[in-house]
Scaffold this motif. Structure first.
Motif, PDB file in Angstrom:
ATOM      1  N   LEU A  16       0.832  -1.205   0.000  1.00 34.33           N
ATOM      2  CA  LEU A  16       0.000   0.000   0.000  1.00 34.33           C
ATOM      3  C   LEU A  16       0.864   1.252   0.000  1.00 34.33           C
ATOM      4  O   LEU A  16       2.006   1.236   0.458  1.00 34.33           O
ATOM      5  CB  LEU A  16      -0.908   0.010   1.236  1.00 34.33           C
ATOM      6  N   THR A  17       0.290   2.344  -0.483  1.00 31.88           N
ATOM      7  CA  THR A  17       0.983   3.631  -0.408  1.00 31.88           C
ATOM      8  C   THR A  17       1.025   4.069   1.051  1.00 31.88           C
ATOM      9  O   THR A  17       0.245   3.564   1.876  1.00 31.88           O
ATOM     10  CB  THR A  17       0.242   4.699  -1.228  1.00 31.88           C
ATOM     11  N   PRO A  18       1.899   4.997   1.398  1.00 28.34           N
ATOM     12  CA  PRO A  18       1.931   5.480   2.785  1.00 28.34           C
ATOM     13  C   PRO A  18       0.578   5.997   3.270  1.00 28.34           C
ATOM     14  O   PRO A  18       0.190   5.735   4.408  1.00 28.34           O
ATOM     15  CB  PRO A  18       2.978   6.598   2.750  1.00 28.34           C
ATOM     16  N   ASN A  19      -0.157   6.707   2.408  1.00 28.43           N
ATOM     17  CA  ASN A  19      -1.477   7.201   2.805  1.00 28.43           C
ATOM     18  C   ASN A  19      -2.450   6.058   3.056  1.00 28.43           C
ATOM     19  O   ASN A  19      -3.245   6.092   3.993  1.00 28.43           O
ATOM     20  CB  ASN A  19      -2.042   8.148   1.742  1.00 28.43           C
ATOM     21  N   GLU A  20      -2.399   5.037   2.203  1.00 30.43           N
ATOM     22  CA  GLU A  20      -3.268   3.875   2.389  1.00 30.43           C
ATOM     23  C   GLU A  20      -2.896   3.114   3.668  1.00 30.43           C
ATOM     24  O   GLU A  20      -3.774   2.628   4.381  1.00 30.43           O
ATOM     25  CB  GLU A  20      -3.177   2.944   1.179  1.00 30.43           C
ATOM     26  N   GLN A  21      -1.599   3.030   3.959  1.00 30.95           N
ATOM     27  CA  GLN A  21      -1.157   2.374   5.192  1.00 30.95           C
ATOM     28  C   GLN A  21      -1.656   3.139   6.413  1.00 30.95           C
ATOM     29  O   GLN A  21      -2.093   2.533   7.388  1.00 30.95           O
ATOM     30  CB  GLN A  21       0.374   2.261   5.225  1.00 30.95           C
ATOM     31  N   LEU A  22      -1.602   4.461   6.333  1.00 29.14           N
ATOM     32  CA  LEU A  22      -2.095   5.285   7.436  1.00 29.14           C
ATOM     33  C   LEU A  22      -3.587   5.077   7.636  1.00 29.14           C
ATOM     34  O   LEU A  22      -4.059   4.925   8.765  1.00 29.14           O
ATOM     35  CB  LEU A  22      -1.786   6.760   7.171  1.00 29.14           C
ATOM     36  N   LEU A  23      -4.339   5.048   6.536  1.00 24.69           N
ATOM     37  CA  LEU A  23      -5.779   4.813   6.618  1.00 24.69           C
ATOM     38  C   LEU A  23      -6.064   3.434   7.212  1.00 24.69           C
ATOM     39  O   LEU A  23      -6.924   3.285   8.085  1.00 24.69           O
ATOM     40  CB  LEU A  23      -6.413   4.936   5.225  1.00 24.69           C
ATOM     41  N   THR A  26      -5.322   3.484  10.941  1.00 26.44           N
ATOM     42  CA  THR A  26      -6.364   4.232  11.647  1.00 26.44           C
ATOM     43  C   THR A  26      -7.616   3.381  11.812  1.00 26.44           C
ATOM     44  O   THR A  26      -8.203   3.327  12.890  1.00 26.44           O
ATOM     45  CB  THR A  26      -6.695   5.528  10.881  1.00 26.44           C
ATOM     46  N   ARG A  27      -8.016   2.696  10.750  1.00 26.40           N
ATOM     47  CA  ARG A  27      -9.212   1.844  10.815  1.00 26.40           C
ATOM     48  C   ARG A  27      -9.015   0.685  11.781  1.00 26.40           C
ATOM     49  O   ARG A  27      -9.929   0.315  12.521  1.00 26.40           O
ATOM     50  CB  ARG A  27      -9.573   1.351   9.419  1.00 26.40           C
ATOM     51  N   LEU A  28      -7.820   0.104  11.788  1.00 28.50           N
ATOM     52  CA  LEU A  28      -7.544  -1.001  12.713  1.00 28.50           C
ATOM     53  C   LEU A  28      -7.586  -0.539  14.167  1.00 28.50           C
ATOM     54  O   LEU A  28      -8.142  -1.223  15.033  1.00 28.50           O
ATOM     55  CB  LEU A  28      -6.189  -1.639  12.395  1.00 28.50           C
ATOM     56  N   ILE A  29      -7.020   0.630  14.423  1.00 26.35           N
ATOM     57  CA  ILE A  29      -7.029   1.181  15.787  1.00 26.35           C
ATOM     58  C   ILE A  29      -8.464   1.450  16.230  1.00 26.35           C
ATOM     59  O   ILE A  29      -8.848   1.128  17.354  1.00 26.35           O
ATOM     60  CB  ILE A  29      -6.168   2.455  15.859  1.00 26.35           C
ATOM     61  N   GLU A  30      -9.278   2.016  15.345  1.00 24.23           N
ATOM     62  CA  GLU A  30     -10.690   2.277  15.675  1.00 24.23           C
ATOM     63  C   GLU A  30     -11.418   0.977  15.999  1.00 24.23           C
ATOM     64  O   GLU A  30     -12.204   0.907  16.933  1.00 24.23           O
ATOM     65  CB  GLU A  30     -11.383   3.007  14.523  1.00 24.23           C
ATOM     66  N   LYS A  31     -11.146  -0.072  15.219  1.00 21.35           N
ATOM     67  CA  LYS A  31     -11.808  -1.362  15.430  1.00 21.35           C
ATOM     68  C   LYS A  31     -11.403  -1.960  16.778  1.00 21.35           C
ATOM     69  O   LYS A  31     -12.245  -2.463  17.518  1.00 21.35           O
ATOM     70  CB  LYS A  31     -11.450  -2.314  14.289  1.00 21.35           C
ATOM     71  N   VAL A  32     -10.129  -1.882  17.109  1.00 22.71           N
ATOM     72  CA  VAL A  32      -9.657  -2.412  18.394  1.00 22.71           C
ATOM     73  C   VAL A  32     -10.301  -1.651  19.546  1.00 22.71           C
ATOM     74  O   VAL A  32     -10.725  -2.252  20.537  1.00 22.71           O
ATOM     75  CB  VAL A  32      -8.111  -2.332  18.477  1.00 22.71           C
ATOM     76  N   ARG A  33     -10.418  -0.353  19.413  1.00 22.25           N
ATOM     77  CA  ARG A  33     -11.062   0.442  20.465  1.00 22.25           C
ATOM     78  C   ARG A  33     -12.523   0.049  20.634  1.00 22.25           C
ATOM     79  O   ARG A  33     -13.032  -0.002  21.741  1.00 22.25           O
ATOM     80  CB  ARG A  33     -10.936   1.929  20.155  1.00 22.25           C
ATOM     81  N   GLN A  34     -13.217  -0.232  19.546  1.00 24.20           N
ATOM     82  CA  GLN A  34     -14.620  -0.648  19.624  1.00 24.20           C
ATOM     83  C   GLN A  34     -14.744  -1.982  20.335  1.00 24.20           C
ATOM     84  O   GLN A  34     -15.619  -2.182  21.175  1.00 24.20           O
ATOM     85  CB  GLN A  34     -15.227  -0.769  18.226  1.00 24.20           C
ATOM     86  N   VAL A  35     -13.878  -2.905  20.004  1.00 21.51           N
ATOM     87  CA  VAL A  35     -13.927  -4.248  20.580  1.00 21.51           C
ATOM     88  C   VAL A  35     -13.581  -4.211  22.070  1.00 21.51           C
ATOM     89  O   VAL A  35     -14.150  -4.957  22.863  1.00 21.51           O
ATOM     90  CB  VAL A  35     -12.968  -5.192  19.819  1.00 21.51           C
TER      91      VAL A  35
END
Length: 80
Positions: A16-23, A26-35
């Protein structure tokens, strides 16, 4: 998820591009926080945990039974 699957996902993430990796991060961190959100009172009441011993005939005093279980668990921890 197996370690092999996890390794494959990491290799894909490297493409992935750096921007895609950042996205993705971010999505993984949000998911972990929800769980990992702490349960609220309403969630606890709807979880099935409250009253789970209500129909047990071998438990007369649920508070005493819970204390006994905690004491046994603490004894096992000290012994290990």
């Amino acid at each position: 998820m197996t370690l092999d699957t996890f390794e494959k996902l990491l290799k894909q993430a490297d493409l992935l591009t750096p921007n895609e990796q950042l996205l993705l991060a971010t999505r993984l961190i949000e998911k972990v926080r929800q769980v990992n959100k702490p349960m609220k009172g309403k969630d606890l009441l709807n979880s099935g945990l409250v009253g789970m011993w209500a129909k047990r005939k071998d438990i007369d005093d649920s508070a005493a039974y819970a204390r006994k279980l905690r004491t046994q668990a603490q004894s096992r921890r000290r012994a290990s």
